[in-house]
Scaffold this motif. Structure first.
Motif, PDB file in Angstrom:
ATOM      1  N   MET A  74       0.844  -1.175   0.000  1.00  0.00           N
ATOM      2  CA  MET A  74       0.000   0.000   0.000  1.00  0.00           C
ATOM      3  C   MET A  74       0.893   1.242   0.000  1.00  0.00           C
ATOM      4  SD  MET A  74      -2.762   1.156   2.839  1.00  0.00           S
ATOM      5  CE  MET A  74      -3.722   2.605   2.561  1.00  0.00           C
ATOM      6  N   THR A  75       0.462   2.251  -0.706  1.00  0.00           N
ATOM      7  CA  THR A  75       1.214   3.506  -0.737  1.00  0.00           C
ATOM      8  C   THR A  75       1.091   4.222   0.597  1.00  0.00           C
ATOM      9  OG1 THR A  75      -0.678   4.742  -1.571  1.00  0.00           O
ATOM     10  CG2 THR A  75       0.794   3.783  -3.213  1.00  0.00           C
ATOM     11  N   ASN A  76       1.946   5.189   0.787  1.00  0.00           N
ATOM     12  CA  ASN A  76       1.898   6.001   1.998  1.00  0.00           C
ATOM     13  C   ASN A  76       0.600   6.799   1.987  1.00  0.00           C
ATOM     14  OD1 ASN A  76       2.235   7.843   4.069  1.00  0.00           O
ATOM     15  ND2 ASN A  76       4.351   8.300   3.553  1.00  0.00           N
ATOM     16  N   PHE A  77      -0.234   6.609   2.997  1.00  0.00           N
ATOM     17  CA  PHE A  77      -1.544   7.261   3.052  1.00  0.00           C
ATOM     18  C   PHE A  77      -1.423   8.780   2.993  1.00  0.00           C
ATOM     19  CE2 PHE A  77      -5.037   9.103   5.608  1.00  0.00           C
ATOM     20  CZ  PHE A  77      -6.073   8.794   4.745  1.00  0.00           C
ATOM     21  N   LEU A  78      -0.380   9.329   3.589  1.00  0.00           N
ATOM     22  CA  LEU A  78      -0.233  10.790   3.597  1.00  0.00           C
ATOM     23  C   LEU A  78       0.089  11.347   2.217  1.00  0.00           C
ATOM     24  CD1 LEU A  78       1.579  11.346   6.991  1.00  0.00           C
ATOM     25  CD2 LEU A  78      -0.828  11.701   6.433  1.00  0.00           C
ATOM     26  N   GLU A 113      -6.459  12.196   0.037  1.00  0.00           N
ATOM     27  CA  GLU A 113      -7.185  12.284   1.302  1.00  0.00           C
ATOM     28  C   GLU A 113      -6.246  12.473   2.495  1.00  0.00           C
ATOM     29  OE1 GLU A 113      -9.697   9.121   3.923  1.00  0.00           O
ATOM     30  OE2 GLU A 113     -10.223   9.170   1.804  1.00  0.00           O
ATOM     31  N   GLY A 114      -4.995  12.042   2.378  1.00  0.00           N
ATOM     32  CA  GLY A 114      -4.054  12.009   3.496  1.00  0.00           C
ATOM     33  C   GLY A 114      -3.784  13.333   4.189  1.00  0.00           C
ATOM     34  N   PRO A 115      -3.352  14.376   3.463  1.00  0.00           N
ATOM     35  CA  PRO A 115      -3.062  15.649   4.145  1.00  0.00           C
ATOM     36  C   PRO A 115      -4.279  16.252   4.845  1.00  0.00           C
ATOM     37  CG  PRO A 115      -2.028  15.605   1.983  1.00  0.00           C
ATOM     38  CD  PRO A 115      -2.918  14.396   2.069  1.00  0.00           C
ATOM     39  N   ASP A 116      -5.450  16.129   4.239  1.00  0.00           N
ATOM     40  CA  ASP A 116      -6.666  16.651   4.885  1.00  0.00           C
ATOM     41  C   ASP A 116      -6.968  15.880   6.164  1.00  0.00           C
ATOM     42  OD1 ASP A 116      -7.059  18.596   2.969  1.00  0.00           O
ATOM     43  OD2 ASP A 116      -8.454  17.383   1.790  1.00  0.00           O
ATOM     44  N   TRP A 117      -6.808  14.550   6.102  1.00  0.00           N
ATOM     45  CA  TRP A 117      -7.027  13.730   7.293  1.00  0.00           C
ATOM     46  C   TRP A 117      -6.051  14.137   8.397  1.00  0.00           C
ATOM     47  CZ3 TRP A 117      -3.528  10.457   9.706  1.00  0.00           C
ATOM     48  CH2 TRP A 117      -4.034   9.746  10.792  1.00  0.00           C
ATOM     49  N   LEU A 118      -4.767  14.318   8.057  1.00  0.00           N
ATOM     50  CA  LEU A 118      -3.763  14.690   9.048  1.00  0.00           C
ATOM     51  C   LEU A 118      -4.102  16.038   9.689  1.00  0.00           C
ATOM     52  CD1 LEU A 118      -1.107  14.058  10.489  1.00  0.00           C
ATOM     53  CD2 LEU A 118       0.085  15.155   8.576  1.00  0.00           C
ATOM     54  N   HIS A 119      -4.472  17.009   8.879  1.00  0.00           N
ATOM     55  CA  HIS A 119      -4.846  18.336   9.380  1.00  0.00           C
ATOM     56  C   HIS A 119      -6.028  18.233  10.337  1.00  0.00           C
ATOM     57  CE1 HIS A 119      -7.013  22.207   9.161  1.00  0.00           C
ATOM     58  NE2 HIS A 119      -5.792  22.717   9.226  1.00  0.00           N
ATOM     59  N   LEU A 123       2.736  12.693  16.968  1.00  0.00           N
ATOM     60  CA  LEU A 123       2.004  11.559  17.538  1.00  0.00           C
ATOM     61  C   LEU A 123       1.130  10.864  16.501  1.00  0.00           C
ATOM     62  CD1 LEU A 123       0.831  13.103  20.916  1.00  0.00           C
ATOM     63  CD2 LEU A 123       2.470  11.253  20.631  1.00  0.00           C
ATOM     64  N   ILE A 124       0.541  11.635  15.608  1.00  0.00           N
ATOM     65  CA  ILE A 124      -0.441  11.094  14.658  1.00  0.00           C
ATOM     66  C   ILE A 124       0.208  10.485  13.422  1.00  0.00           C
ATOM     67  CG2 ILE A 124      -2.351  11.753  13.131  1.00  0.00           C
ATOM     68  CD1 ILE A 124      -2.997  13.945  15.251  1.00  0.00           C
ATOM     69  N   ARG A 125       1.228  11.126  12.891  1.00  0.00           N
ATOM     70  CA  ARG A 125       1.829  10.721  11.626  1.00  0.00           C
ATOM     71  C   ARG A 125       2.168   9.221  11.550  1.00  0.00           C
ATOM     72  NH1 ARG A 125       4.071  12.931   7.116  1.00  0.00           N
ATOM     73  NH2 ARG A 125       3.591  15.070   7.684  1.00  0.00           N
ATOM     74  N   PRO A 126       2.729   8.609  12.593  1.00  0.00           N
ATOM     75  CA  PRO A 126       3.041   7.177  12.500  1.00  0.00           C
ATOM     76  C   PRO A 126       1.818   6.276  12.311  1.00  0.00           C
ATOM     77  CG  PRO A 126       4.216   8.164  14.340  1.00  0.00           C
ATOM     78  CD  PRO A 126       3.253   9.194  13.828  1.00  0.00           C
ATOM     79  N   HIS A 127       0.630   6.791  12.579  1.00  0.00           N
ATOM     80  CA  HIS A 127      -0.593   5.992  12.468  1.00  0.00           C
ATOM     81  C   HIS A 127      -1.341   6.234  11.153  1.00  0.00           C
ATOM     82  CE1 HIS A 127      -0.235   4.637  16.585  1.00  0.00           C
ATOM     83  NE2 HIS A 127       0.066   5.894  16.917  1.00  0.00           N
ATOM     84  N   ALA A 128      -0.816   7.066  10.283  1.00  0.00           N
ATOM     85  CA  ALA A 128      -1.529   7.422   9.056  1.00  0.00           C
ATOM     86  C   ALA A 128      -1.793   6.210   8.170  1.00  0.00           C
ATOM     87  CB  ALA A 128      -0.747   8.482   8.278  1.00  0.00           C
ATOM     88  N   GLU A 168      -1.979   3.099   9.054  1.00  0.00           N
ATOM     89  CA  GLU A 168      -2.951   2.253   9.743  1.00  0.00           C
ATOM     90  C   GLU A 168      -4.365   2.775   9.487  1.00  0.00           C
ATOM     91  OE1 GLU A 168      -3.953   0.806  14.310  1.00  0.00           O
ATOM     92  OE2 GLU A 168      -2.088   1.881  13.897  1.00  0.00           O
ATOM     93  N   TYR A 169      -4.532   4.100   9.573  1.00  0.00           N
ATOM     94  CA  TYR A 169      -5.828   4.699   9.273  1.00  0.00           C
ATOM     95  C   TYR A 169      -6.195   4.442   7.806  1.00  0.00           C
ATOM     96  CZ  TYR A 169      -9.498   7.972   8.206  1.00  0.00           C
ATOM     97  OH  TYR A 169     -10.673   8.513   7.766  1.00  0.00           O
ATOM     98  N   GLY A 170      -5.256   4.642   6.909  1.00  0.00           N
ATOM     99  CA  GLY A 170      -5.516   4.436   5.483  1.00  0.00           C
ATOM    100  C   GLY A 170      -5.967   3.016   5.181  1.00  0.00           C
ATOM    101  N   ARG A 171      -5.288   2.029   5.793  1.00  0.00           N
ATOM    102  CA  ARG A 171      -5.674   0.629   5.601  1.00  0.00           C
ATOM    103  C   ARG A 171      -7.079   0.379   6.152  1.00  0.00           C
ATOM    104  NH1 ARG A 171      -0.578  -0.332   6.679  1.00  0.00           N
ATOM    105  NH2 ARG A 171      -0.856  -0.603   8.919  1.00  0.00           N
ATOM    106  N   ALA A 172      -7.335   0.892   7.337  1.00  0.00           N
ATOM    107  CA  ALA A 172      -8.652   0.696   7.954  1.00  0.00           C
ATOM    108  C   ALA A 172      -9.744   1.347   7.117  1.00  0.00           C
ATOM    109  CB  ALA A 172      -8.659   1.250   9.375  1.00  0.00           C
TER     110      ALA A 172
END
Length: 149
Positions: A1-5, A9-15, A116-121, A123-127
């Motif tokens: 899987m690619t890097n979710f960030l 959708e990734g940058p908006d989710w992180l923000h 804190l959040i970035r390492p879980h991106a 995991e969120y993307g897969r979920a």
């Protein structure tokens, strides 16, 4: 899987996740069968903020081992509400935190939350991908039942 960030959708989710965490909400990932799982909690932000504050040269380290982190909670509340609500207290909170390291972050608290959040991106993307796939499969099964009837 690619890097979710790196997805659209990734940058908006992180923000949104950073702001939610600062406002006292858990950062969660969906599950295919309903219940979400917490990736990062406000308590972990308070702990990380306590470490950040302890590393600031102009702030003496706290002498107590307080697991409730009232000072860190107060700083998060003041920053979440903003300068318009808290005025000078907001400016003092920013001063206590120091300058943000990321130029696109308004405060150093946003730096701490992102770390804190970035390492879980991913995991969120897969979920999220699993949730979408599950919903699509359920919709297709329902459509097949409707077509068969």
């Amino acid at each position: 899987m690619t890097n979710f960030l790196e997805t659209p959708e990734g940058p908006d989710w992180l923000h949104d996740a950073i702001n939610s965490l600062i406002c006292g909400d858990n950062v969660t990932a969906p599950r295919a069968h309903g219940k979400t799982v917490a990736l990062v909690t406000p308590q972990s932000l308070y702990e990380a903020l306590a470490e950040h504050l302890g590393a600031q040269e102009h702030i003496a380290p706290l002498l107590t081992d307080n697991r409730e982190y009232p000072i860190e909670q107060m700083i998060c509340e003041v920053i979440a509400d903003g300068r318009r609500v808290h005025g000078k207290a907001y400016d003092l909170a920013l001063k206590a935190l120091g300058e943000p390291k990321c130029e696109h972050h308004p405060t150093a608290l946003h730096d701490v939350a992102e770390a804190l959040i970035r390492p879980h991106a991913n995991e969120y993307g897969r979920a999220r991908a699993e949730e979408i796939a599950h919903d699509l499969a359920a919709d297709q099964a329902e459509q097949q039942k409707a077509d068969a009837a």
